[in-house]
Design a protein around this motif. Structure first.
Motif, PDB file in Angstrom:
ATOM      1  N   GLN A  59      -3.194   4.519  -2.658  1.00 59.21           N
ATOM      2  CA  GLN A  59      -4.361   5.174  -2.069  1.00 59.21           C
ATOM      3  C   GLN A  59      -4.532   6.548  -2.729  1.00 59.21           C
ATOM      4  O   GLN A  59      -3.579   7.312  -2.841  1.00 59.21           O
ATOM      5  CB  GLN A  59      -4.162   5.316  -0.545  1.00 59.21           C
ATOM      6  CG  GLN A  59      -5.370   5.879   0.185  1.00 59.21           C
ATOM      7  CD  GLN A  59      -6.591   4.948   0.144  1.00 59.21           C
ATOM      8  OE1 GLN A  59      -6.462   3.741   0.203  1.00 59.21           O
ATOM      9  NE2 GLN A  59      -7.764   5.541   0.011  1.00 59.21           N
ATOM     10  N   THR A  73       0.858  -1.187   0.000  1.00 65.42           N
ATOM     11  CA  THR A  73       0.000   0.000   0.000  1.00 65.42           C
ATOM     12  C   THR A  73       0.892   1.234   0.000  1.00 65.42           C
ATOM     13  O   THR A  73       1.878   1.302   0.733  1.00 65.42           O
ATOM     14  CB  THR A  73      -0.922   0.040   1.227  1.00 65.42           C
ATOM     15  OG1 THR A  73      -0.115   0.095   2.408  1.00 65.42           O
ATOM     16  CG2 THR A  73      -1.811  -1.177   1.291  1.00 65.42           C
ATOM     17  N   TYR A  82      -8.434   4.485   5.722  1.00 64.91           N
ATOM     18  CA  TYR A  82      -8.703   3.499   4.666  1.00 64.91           C
ATOM     19  C   TYR A  82      -7.569   2.502   4.541  1.00 64.91           C
ATOM     20  O   TYR A  82      -7.781   1.293   4.438  1.00 64.91           O
ATOM     21  CB  TYR A  82      -8.873   4.190   3.304  1.00 64.91           C
ATOM     22  CG  TYR A  82     -10.215   4.809   3.077  1.00 64.91           C
ATOM     23  CD1 TYR A  82     -11.385   4.071   3.283  1.00 64.91           C
ATOM     24  CD2 TYR A  82     -10.338   6.108   2.617  1.00 64.91           C
ATOM     25  CE1 TYR A  82     -12.624   4.635   3.055  1.00 64.91           C
ATOM     26  CE2 TYR A  82     -11.573   6.683   2.384  1.00 64.91           C
ATOM     27  CZ  TYR A  82     -12.710   5.944   2.605  1.00 64.91           C
ATOM     28  OH  TYR A  82     -13.934   6.509   2.375  1.00 64.91           O
ATOM     29  N   VAL A  83      -6.353   3.031   4.516  1.00 63.40           N
ATOM     30  CA  VAL A  83      -5.199   2.146   4.325  1.00 63.40           C
ATOM     31  C   VAL A  83      -5.074   1.186   5.501  1.00 63.40           C
ATOM     32  O   VAL A  83      -4.856  -0.020   5.319  1.00 63.40           O
ATOM     33  CB  VAL A  83      -3.913   2.971   4.120  1.00 63.40           C
ATOM     34  CG1 VAL A  83      -2.679   2.074   4.217  1.00 63.40           C
ATOM     35  CG2 VAL A  83      -3.942   3.668   2.758  1.00 63.40           C
ATOM     36  N   ARG A  84      -5.256   1.710   6.696  1.00 64.66           N
ATOM     37  CA  ARG A  84      -5.160   0.834   7.889  1.00 64.66           C
ATOM     38  C   ARG A  84      -6.219  -0.254   7.853  1.00 64.66           C
ATOM     39  O   ARG A  84      -5.967  -1.403   8.203  1.00 64.66           O
ATOM     40  CB  ARG A  84      -5.341   1.671   9.167  1.00 64.66           C
ATOM     41  CG  ARG A  84      -4.098   2.461   9.466  1.00 64.66           C
ATOM     42  CD  ARG A  84      -3.976   2.787  10.968  1.00 64.66           C
ATOM     43  NE  ARG A  84      -2.844   3.675  11.148  1.00 64.66           N
ATOM     44  CZ  ARG A  84      -2.895   4.862  11.760  1.00 64.66           C
ATOM     45  NH1 ARG A  84      -4.045   5.278  12.295  1.00 64.66           N
ATOM     46  NH2 ARG A  84      -1.818   5.601  11.863  1.00 64.66           N
ATOM     47  N   SER A 141       3.648  -1.499   3.948  1.00 67.12           N
ATOM     48  CA  SER A 141       3.090  -0.150   3.994  1.00 67.12           C
ATOM     49  C   SER A 141       4.150   0.867   3.630  1.00 67.12           C
ATOM     50  O   SER A 141       5.182   0.953   4.297  1.00 67.12           O
ATOM     51  CB  SER A 141       2.589   0.091   5.415  1.00 67.12           C
ATOM     52  OG  SER A 141       2.163   1.415   5.533  1.00 67.12           O
ATOM     53  N   SER A 166       1.031  -7.303   4.260  1.00 66.76           N
ATOM     54  CA  SER A 166       0.999  -6.018   3.586  1.00 66.76           C
ATOM     55  C   SER A 166       2.282  -5.266   3.884  1.00 66.76           C
ATOM     56  O   SER A 166       2.888  -5.402   4.935  1.00 66.76           O
ATOM     57  CB  SER A 166      -0.253  -5.216   3.914  1.00 66.76           C
ATOM     58  OG  SER A 166      -0.407  -5.067   5.286  1.00 66.76           O
ATOM     59  N   SER A 225      -7.638   8.972   4.421  1.00 62.04           N
ATOM     60  CA  SER A 225      -6.801   8.033   3.660  1.00 62.04           C
ATOM     61  C   SER A 225      -6.024   7.111   4.589  1.00 62.04           C
ATOM     62  O   SER A 225      -5.888   5.906   4.322  1.00 62.04           O
ATOM     63  CB  SER A 225      -5.824   8.794   2.756  1.00 62.04           C
ATOM     64  OG  SER A 225      -6.538   9.501   1.766  1.00 62.04           O
ATOM     65  N   LEU A 250       0.856   5.372   0.319  1.00 59.13           N
ATOM     66  CA  LEU A 250       0.053   6.522   0.762  1.00 59.13           C
ATOM     67  C   LEU A 250       0.939   7.765   0.719  1.00 59.13           C
ATOM     68  O   LEU A 250       2.036   7.774   1.275  1.00 59.13           O
ATOM     69  CB  LEU A 250      -0.442   6.270   2.192  1.00 59.13           C
ATOM     70  CG  LEU A 250      -1.179   7.412   2.894  1.00 59.13           C
ATOM     71  CD1 LEU A 250      -2.465   7.760   2.154  1.00 59.13           C
ATOM     72  CD2 LEU A 250      -1.488   7.032   4.348  1.00 59.13           C
ATOM     73  N   LYS A 307      -7.631  -1.545   5.203  1.00 60.22           N
ATOM     74  CA  LYS A 307      -7.262  -2.534   4.189  1.00 60.22           C
ATOM     75  C   LYS A 307      -6.165  -3.452   4.714  1.00 60.22           C
ATOM     76  O   LYS A 307      -6.205  -4.674   4.512  1.00 60.22           O
ATOM     77  CB  LYS A 307      -6.831  -1.828   2.896  1.00 60.22           C
ATOM     78  CG  LYS A 307      -8.006  -1.171   2.174  1.00 60.22           C
ATOM     79  CD  LYS A 307      -7.591  -0.190   1.080  1.00 60.22           C
ATOM     80  CE  LYS A 307      -8.823   0.528   0.502  1.00 60.22           C
ATOM     81  NZ  LYS A 307      -8.467   1.625  -0.417  1.00 60.22           N
ATOM     82  N   GLN A 308      -5.201  -2.871   5.399  1.00 61.19           N
ATOM     83  CA  GLN A 308      -4.112  -3.690   5.948  1.00 61.19           C
ATOM     84  C   GLN A 308      -4.625  -4.661   7.010  1.00 61.19           C
ATOM     85  O   GLN A 308      -4.201  -5.820   7.070  1.00 61.19           O
ATOM     86  CB  GLN A 308      -3.027  -2.784   6.541  1.00 61.19           C
ATOM     87  CG  GLN A 308      -2.257  -2.034   5.460  1.00 61.19           C
ATOM     88  CD  GLN A 308      -1.359  -0.954   6.028  1.00 61.19           C
ATOM     89  OE1 GLN A 308      -1.593  -0.454   7.139  1.00 61.19           O
ATOM     90  NE2 GLN A 308      -0.344  -0.588   5.256  1.00 61.19           N
TER      91      GLN A 308
END
Lengths: 288, 288
Positions: free
Chosen positions: A102, A42, A54-56, A71, A69, A51, A44, A58-59
């Motif tokens: 993202q 991911t 969202y990323v957290r 990051s 994942s 954002s 970012l 998804k992870q």
């Protein structure tokens, strides 16, 4: 149909849950057979709170499904060229199977140029031009996740598309345009509406399937819905409000996605499924 | 409008003639400034008489416009891999600025794989996935020639598209799909119809602009045309018959393309214009 009828809800949360379980099983199988776990990178840019969330999320879902994942957080002042370098590096990295940038990335980034630095075989978020054309032409490739999730929901609820009129409200590159192409591939007659459409209501009123994907709260009202239609609300607006006025649409539609709990969870489920699929492809194994 | 009104014809022959004159002037300018003439490579597999005729016609128009053409004729039994090799070679050849693969190539050829061997910067026929996505997203790139020709015709006749309902009948990768995306980029509301569409007539009857691109002779009848609509007939059927029943449509439409002399000549004009543009790009000169 009587006006007091209530539509059946299309339960994205539970369908997504089942999909994620399947992805977890496939991920475990891949890990057992190859010694390598599927890995999603991911990326970012900056620290926009939404954002970051969202990323957290998804992870966290990846972790639960046995998907690693990686990051990559880049400072807000990252240039397009620097971002492209990072994405190209991940595209070349054999330990990374899927890449998620993202977005939005901020106004100073040429997002299209950044997306195009993602190798199509790792484009598990379905954002590249190659992925769009593949969706449009019915060729192998990854789907944009929200359109992919919508198609899975329609399939799960046995919604007939062949010869039906589907109206897509919105024409973004990762939502409206690809979902229209996917519906067309299923032999729906497809109308694209948008902010410049004259008399949106009367067009929506003809639709057997409505996909609202424009980001304007409650733009589609119950009286716009043909009785018995299928209503997919892919809108996301502050306060958990969709693009469809849910309460009034509920009395007209046959099937409708709630917000939240409809399209939203499906998006992540497709992301995970496609990450596992990408890993299987790249590791050269056939899923059972 | 009275029923005895006759539509104005959209004269593709004369607009194409003017475009080709412009292309000839640009080609001459490029030749003068660089010592190199724009060059289109045409690739033909087999000796299908219609395809041979098309290729010769394109070469003849190139010659008149000061565009060199290089003709590559391959035997009918050429494999996809061999064809890809030829196209990849032309993509790498600095003396070739544009590449046209005459199609259909025959059932044993994977046409999509062949198209994808054409470098996007030489894809003057607008057949690659990259070109399709660029048309869809409003990004720089070459248009599929017939859709490009249709858009030029609509522009030349000052047809307002913003907020209008455009109905595209047909969904091929090089005609229906891209022309719909180009109309959408001009803010039309766009409906894609096709062989599975239920009640085509009633959908066409709503259209401000109809693009018939399906290859079924006289599928669209005059009574399907909304009085005052603009009718683009991109159909090509044996006996110079379009997809629209011309005589009856003539009494309803405001503007209509004849067959022949409407869309057909525009297709070649766009091919030449894009070949010259490709040459200018590759030779690093800015057209005046």
């Amino acid at each position: 149909m009587s006006r007091t009828q209530t539509a059946q809800l299309m339960d994205g949360t539970s369908l997504a849950g089942r999909m994620i379980e399947e992805s977890a099983a496939h991920a475990a199988d891949i890990t057992r057979r190859t010694g390598t776990s599927p890995c999603l990178a991911t990326v970012l840019v900056g620290e926009d709170p939404a954002s970051v969330t969202y990323v957290r999320m998804k992870q966290a879902r990846c972790a639960k499904a046995g998907i690693k994942s990686r990051s990559i957080g880049l400072p807000a002042e990252t240039t397009t060229a620097e971002l492209i370098d990072v994405l190209a590096g991940l595209s070349d990295d054999p330990e990374v199977h899927g890449i998620l940038l993202q977005h939005p990335c901020g106004p100073h980034i040429d997002e299209r140029a950044a997306f195009e630095a993602i190798a199509p075989e790792k484009d598990v978020d379905g954002v590249t031009m190659q992925s769009f054309a593949a969706m449009s032409f019915g060729l192998p490739g990854f789907m944009s996740c929200t359109p992919g999730g919508i198609m899975r929901l329609l399939e799960a609820y046995d919604v007939e598309l062949d010869g039906k009129l589907a109206v897509v409200v919105g024409r973004s590159a990762i939502l409206g345009k690809p979902v229209g192409m996917l519906l067309l591939a299923k032999n729906a007659t497809v109308t694209y509406c948008h902010s410049r459409t004259a008399d949106l209501s009367s067009i929506v009123q003809e639709a057997d399937v409505v996909v609202a994907a424009v980001g304007r709260p409650r733009l589609i009202r119950g009286e716009d819905i043909k009785p018995g239609a299928v209503v997919i609300d892919a809108g996301y607006n502050p306060g958990n409000t969709g693009d469809v006025d849910f309460d009034t649409a509920l009395t007209r539609a046959r099937l409708i996605t709630p917000v939240p709990g409809g399209v939203g969870p499906m998006t992540i489920a497709v992301l995970l499924a496609q990450t596992v699929e990408a890993a299987a492809n790249q590791l050269g194994i056939r899923q059972s």
